[in-house]
Each structure stands twice: as C-alpha cells, then as structure tokens.
Write a protein that holds these residues in place. Structure first.
Motif, short mmCIF file in Angstrom:
data_model
loop_
_atom_site.label_atom_id
_atom_site.label_comp_id
_atom_site.label_asym_id
_atom_site.label_seq_id
_atom_site.Cartn_x
_atom_site.Cartn_y
_atom_site.Cartn_z
N TYR A 294 17.60 -15.86 12.49
CA TYR A 294 18.71 -16.81 12.30
C TYR A 294 20.06 -16.13 12.42
N THR B 44 24.29 -22.29 9.75
CA THR B 44 23.08 -21.49 9.97
C THR B 44 22.34 -22.06 11.17
N GLY C 64 16.63 -16.86 1.63
CA GLY C 64 16.74 -17.72 0.45
C GLY C 64 17.37 -16.96 -0.71
N HIS C 65 18.12 -17.67 -1.52
CA HIS C 65 18.86 -17.01 -2.62
C HIS C 65 19.24 -17.98 -3.71
N HIS D 23 22.67 -18.36 -6.18
CA HIS D 23 24.03 -17.82 -6.16
C HIS D 23 24.18 -16.83 -7.31
N GLU E 293 26.32 -26.10 -3.87
CA GLU E 293 26.58 -26.00 -2.42
C GLU E 293 26.16 -27.32 -1.79
N TYR F 59 24.67 -28.82 1.93
CA TYR F 59 24.18 -28.58 3.29
C TYR F 59 24.16 -29.94 4.02
N TYR G 221 19.75 -12.22 -4.05
CA TYR G 221 18.47 -12.24 -3.33
C TYR G 221 17.37 -11.62 -4.18
C1 F6R Z 1 25.50 -19.73 1.54
C2 F6R Z 1 24.26 -20.34 2.08
C3 F6R Z 1 23.97 -20.24 3.55
C4 F6R Z 1 22.94 -19.09 3.73
C5 F6R Z 1 22.35 -18.98 5.12
C6 F6R Z 1 21.43 -17.77 5.28
O1 F6R Z 1 25.51 -19.78 0.15
O2 F6R Z 1 23.43 -20.86 1.37
O3 F6R Z 1 25.09 -20.02 4.34
O4 F6R Z 1 23.56 -17.89 3.33
O5 F6R Z 1 21.61 -20.13 5.40
O6 F6R Z 1 20.47 -17.72 4.26
P1 F6R Z 1 20.29 -16.44 3.35
O7 F6R Z 1 21.66 -16.12 2.79
O8 F6R Z 1 19.32 -16.84 2.30
O9 F6R Z 1 19.82 -15.32 4.24
#
Ligand code: F6R
Ligand code: ZN
Length: 187
Positions: A53, A72, A88-89, A91, A98, A100, A161
């Motif tokens: 990605y 993304t 995935g994370h 905050h 957030e 989306y 993470y």
């Molecule tokens: C920011 C957010 C997105 C993700 C992106 C990549 O808070 O949720 O911009 O950062 O989809 O995912 P990760 O950060 O989990 O690699």
C-alpha cells in the motif's frame, strides 16, 4: 476592497489522486509487514520489495486541533489465503477518532476496541466510516482492483502499532472467490 480566492488542493474522486498542496508519500512493501500475515511461508515467498500500500498525505500544520488528510491505496492480492491489508493501529492518543471514506475498489474496514472485540464494515465508493476513539483500525482489500480510502484525523493522534503486535481478533480470507471472516482463536 477585493478578497482573493485561493485554490485548495483537490482529490480526484475516481482515482483518489491528490493534486496541488504539498503531498507526502509513503510506500509500505511486503517485507515491511513482518508478523502481519498468518502464513509465514507464503509471506516469505513474496519478494520483499512488492508494494502492498501507498499512503499520500497532505502536509498539515502540527498541533492540537489540526487535521491530516490522507489517501491509502491498498493493492489487491493474497498472502496465502489472507487478503492484502494495512498493518493497522490504535492511535497513540487513544481518545482521538478518525473518518474514512471509500473512494474506489471494495474491501473491509476492521475495527477493534480495547477489549479485543472486532467488527467489520464494508468499504465501497462513497462509504463513510466513523472510527471512534479507543478503536484500532485496518483496511483489507477483498477485491480485484486497488482499494482507495480517504482519511481525516487529528495531527496529534499518533500511531500505536505495538499494542497490536499479537494481531487482530479477526482474520479475513478468500478462497475460490468466497470471503470469510474467522475469529483468530477458532483458526
Ligand atoms: C491514519 C490512518 C491511515 C493509515 C493508513 C496506513 O491514522 O488511519 O492513514 O495510517 O491506512 O495504515 P497503517 O498506518 O496501519 O500502516
Ligand atoms: Zn488511524
């Protein structure tokens, strides 16, 4: 007195491409996603430099009350029987939410609270996803084209993470065109 009108950055809703503004781009490759996919042998068989990605973000001022806007672009693909997905994370500032928006492609948004309860929302062009505070999130591409999703989140949110290093409670797999979500405990 005349007021000048400035041109803001824009996003092409069909492709998710930004133009104008200061765009920062980060590519995440298969080799960066150690420990994310269940099938280690299948993960190792994919060249480490294969892009999974890309995230494009508009540069934003930092500080309380400021917002990031980012896109993304998650490629289609499988690692073993598991669909390509973002790491995935949570905050870092857990209370920060957030939003989306689905732009193109089709997939799932995996949401999981701090108690480990997971749920899925369908992502498709025009879908709106409100991610509450204290909720981990991951995008999963279950389709055959790039899944693009626009995100807006506070610049102070940060990313954690590590709390998910053991993985999410749900795994989404595909076999002969069938999408399945399984509890990880139940294999
Ligand atoms: C920011 C957010 C997105 C993700 C992106 C990549 O808070 O949720 O911009 O950062 O989809 O995912 P990760 O950060 O989990 O690699
Ligand atoms: Zn986030």
């Amino acid at each position: 007195m005349s007021t000048s009108i400035s041109m803001p950055p824009d996003v092409a809703f069909l492709t998710g491409q930004f133009s104008g503004g200061n765009v920062i781009k980060k590519v995440t490759r298969c080799g960066d996603l150690s420990g994310v996919f269940h099938d280690l042998t299948a993960w190792q068989a994919i060249p480490a430099d294969t892009p999974v990605y890309e995230v494009e973000m508009l540069d934003s001022p930092q500080g309380e009350g400021e917002l990031y806007v980012g896109m993304t672009h998650l490629h289609p693909g499988l690692v073993g029987d598991e669909f390509y997905m973002t790491r995935g994370h949570f905050h870092q500032r857990r209370e920060q939410g957030e939003v989306y928006f689905g732009i193109r492609g089709s997939g799932l948004l995996l949401l999981q609270n701090e108690q480990g309860e997971a749920r899925l929302e369908q992502v498709s062009p025009g879908s709106v996803h409100i991610i509450p505070g204290n909720t981990a999130h991951r995008l999963i591409n279950t389709g055959t084209e790039i899944l693009s999703a626009l995100a807006v989140w506070p610049t102070v949110a940060g990313h954690d993470y590590r709390s998910l290093a053991g993985g999410f409670a749900l795994r989404v797999t595909g076999h002969e065109g069938k999408i399945q979500a399984k509890d990880v405990q139940n294999g």
